[in-house]
Motif scaffolding. Structure first.
Motif, PDB file in Angstrom:
ATOM      1  N   ARG A  82       0.661  -1.234  -0.094  1.00 33.86           N
ATOM      2  CA  ARG A  82      -0.150   0.150   0.052  1.00 33.86           C
ATOM      3  C   ARG A  82       1.011   1.286   0.033  1.00 33.86           C
ATOM      4  O   ARG A  82       2.092   1.269   0.596  1.00 33.86           O
ATOM      5  CB  ARG A  82      -0.792   0.019   1.305  1.00 33.86           C
ATOM      6  CG  ARG A  82      -2.033  -1.067   1.077  1.00 33.86           C
ATOM      7  CD  ARG A  82      -3.137  -1.076   0.322  1.00 33.86           C
ATOM      8  NE  ARG A  82      -3.907  -2.151   0.330  1.00 33.86           N
ATOM      9  CZ  ARG A  82      -4.056  -3.093  -0.428  1.00 33.86           C
ATOM     10  NH1 ARG A  82      -2.856  -3.200  -1.153  1.00 33.86           N
ATOM     11  NH2 ARG A  82      -5.143  -3.779  -0.406  1.00 33.86           N
ATOM     12  N   SER A 127      -4.907   3.342  -3.826  1.00 37.72           N
ATOM     13  CA  SER A 127      -5.439   1.828  -4.324  1.00 37.72           C
ATOM     14  C   SER A 127      -4.058   1.213  -5.245  1.00 37.72           C
ATOM     15  O   SER A 127      -3.726   1.920  -6.267  1.00 37.72           O
ATOM     16  CB  SER A 127      -6.843   1.675  -5.127  1.00 37.72           C
ATOM     17  OG  SER A 127      -6.907   0.677  -5.568  1.00 37.72           O
ATOM     18  N   ASN A 135      -4.837  -0.731  -7.634  1.00 33.86           N
ATOM     19  CA  ASN A 135      -5.476  -0.515  -8.768  1.00 33.86           C
ATOM     20  C   ASN A 135      -5.158   0.495  -9.812  1.00 33.86           C
ATOM     21  O   ASN A 135      -4.888   0.518 -11.095  1.00 33.86           O
ATOM     22  CB  ASN A 135      -6.852  -0.787  -8.797  1.00 33.86           C
ATOM     23  CG  ASN A 135      -7.483  -2.201  -8.294  1.00 33.86           C
ATOM     24  OD1 ASN A 135      -6.619  -3.083  -8.532  1.00 33.86           O
ATOM     25  ND2 ASN A 135      -8.634  -2.056  -7.767  1.00 33.86           N
ATOM     26  N   GLN A 136      -4.460   1.466  -8.995  1.00 34.70           N
ATOM     27  CA  GLN A 136      -4.017   2.731  -9.568  1.00 34.70           C
ATOM     28  C   GLN A 136      -2.552   2.966  -9.646  1.00 34.70           C
ATOM     29  O   GLN A 136      -2.036   3.277 -10.670  1.00 34.70           O
ATOM     30  CB  GLN A 136      -4.462   3.867  -8.412  1.00 34.70           C
ATOM     31  CG  GLN A 136      -5.977   4.275  -8.573  1.00 34.70           C
ATOM     32  CD  GLN A 136      -6.181   5.459  -7.784  1.00 34.70           C
ATOM     33  OE1 GLN A 136      -6.066   5.114  -6.241  1.00 34.70           O
ATOM     34  NE2 GLN A 136      -6.679   6.501  -8.104  1.00 34.70           N
TER      35      GLN A 136
END
Length: 218
Positions: free
Chosen positions: A50, A60, A62-63
């Motif tokens: 993270r 995230s 995903n980013q």
């Protein structure tokens, strides 16, 4: 247009945070427990990386993962995460606990580095981590079918060393028999949407049932 510019600015900010986090070794790693329903104990854990922005908000994966892969930062970031995990295993004497192994996500970009397996082994030996204590996880959405000789060599050498591999999100991306027939997966995780759908749809339930039977047979 304005929307595209805002998106570009947001991506550039994430890249800046990525670079700073790697340089300052401030990437956070959380461990998500793996519960064995037979022994009713925690037998493993999955390492989840993270990042936090300047305000302390979590970005995230995903980013930041796609951007890290696109900009080549995933290699140095992956090495840092792997070192954090190996240090954790050593410092907490995990070999003396019920935690058998920790799953670590490895990007195909890392596996595309020539002789990358040497870096993985070097880090493990630095922290005296046994091969059985690490499981390398690959996400199916990253298409590894027909992988290059470099990727195949890295995987082959790591399997020879004693590491196991797992496939995440099976059924979400390039689901085909060639994929699971030719990759040395020890664990296969079925995509959560397939599992959820099985509770609502009879056909999906049949698909899930026979998928599990096929994977167990393989």
């Amino acid at each position: 247009d304005e929307g595209s510019m805002q998106q570009l600015d947001a991506q550039n900010e994430i890249i800046r945070v990525l670079e700073t986090s790697i340089k300052q070794r401030s990437v956070e790693v959380f461990l998500q427990p793996v519960y064995d329903s037979y022994s009713r104990t925690m037998i493993a854990a999955e390492a989840l990386a993270r990042l936090r922005d300047d305000a302390g908000n979590i970005i995230s994966p995903n980013q930041f993962i796609p951007l890290a892969e696109k900009n080549g930062l995933i290699v140095s970031m992956g090495n840092l995460i792997f070192k954090i995990i190996c240090k954790f295993i050593r410092d907490n004497n995990l070999a003396d606990t019920d935690i058998e192994y920790i799953e670590v996500n490895i990007s195909p970009v890392q596996l595309q580095q020539p002789e990358y397996y040497k870096k993985i082994i070097e880090i493990m030996e630095e922290y005296d981590v046994k091969p059985s204590q690490i499981n390398i996880e690959i996400t199916e959405t990253a298409n590894m079918v027909g992988a290059s000789d470099v990727v195949n060599n890295n995987i082959e050498k790591l399997v020879e060393y004693g590491l196991t591999f797992s496939l995440d999100d099976y059924g979400s991306g390039y689901s085909n028999l060639d994929y699971i027939n030719h990759m040395p997966f020890h664990i296969i995780k079925i995509d959560k949407f397939i599992v959820w759908d099985a509770f609502k749809n009879i056909k999906a339930g049949i698909t899930l049932e026979y998928t599990i039977k096929m994977l167990n047979a393989l």
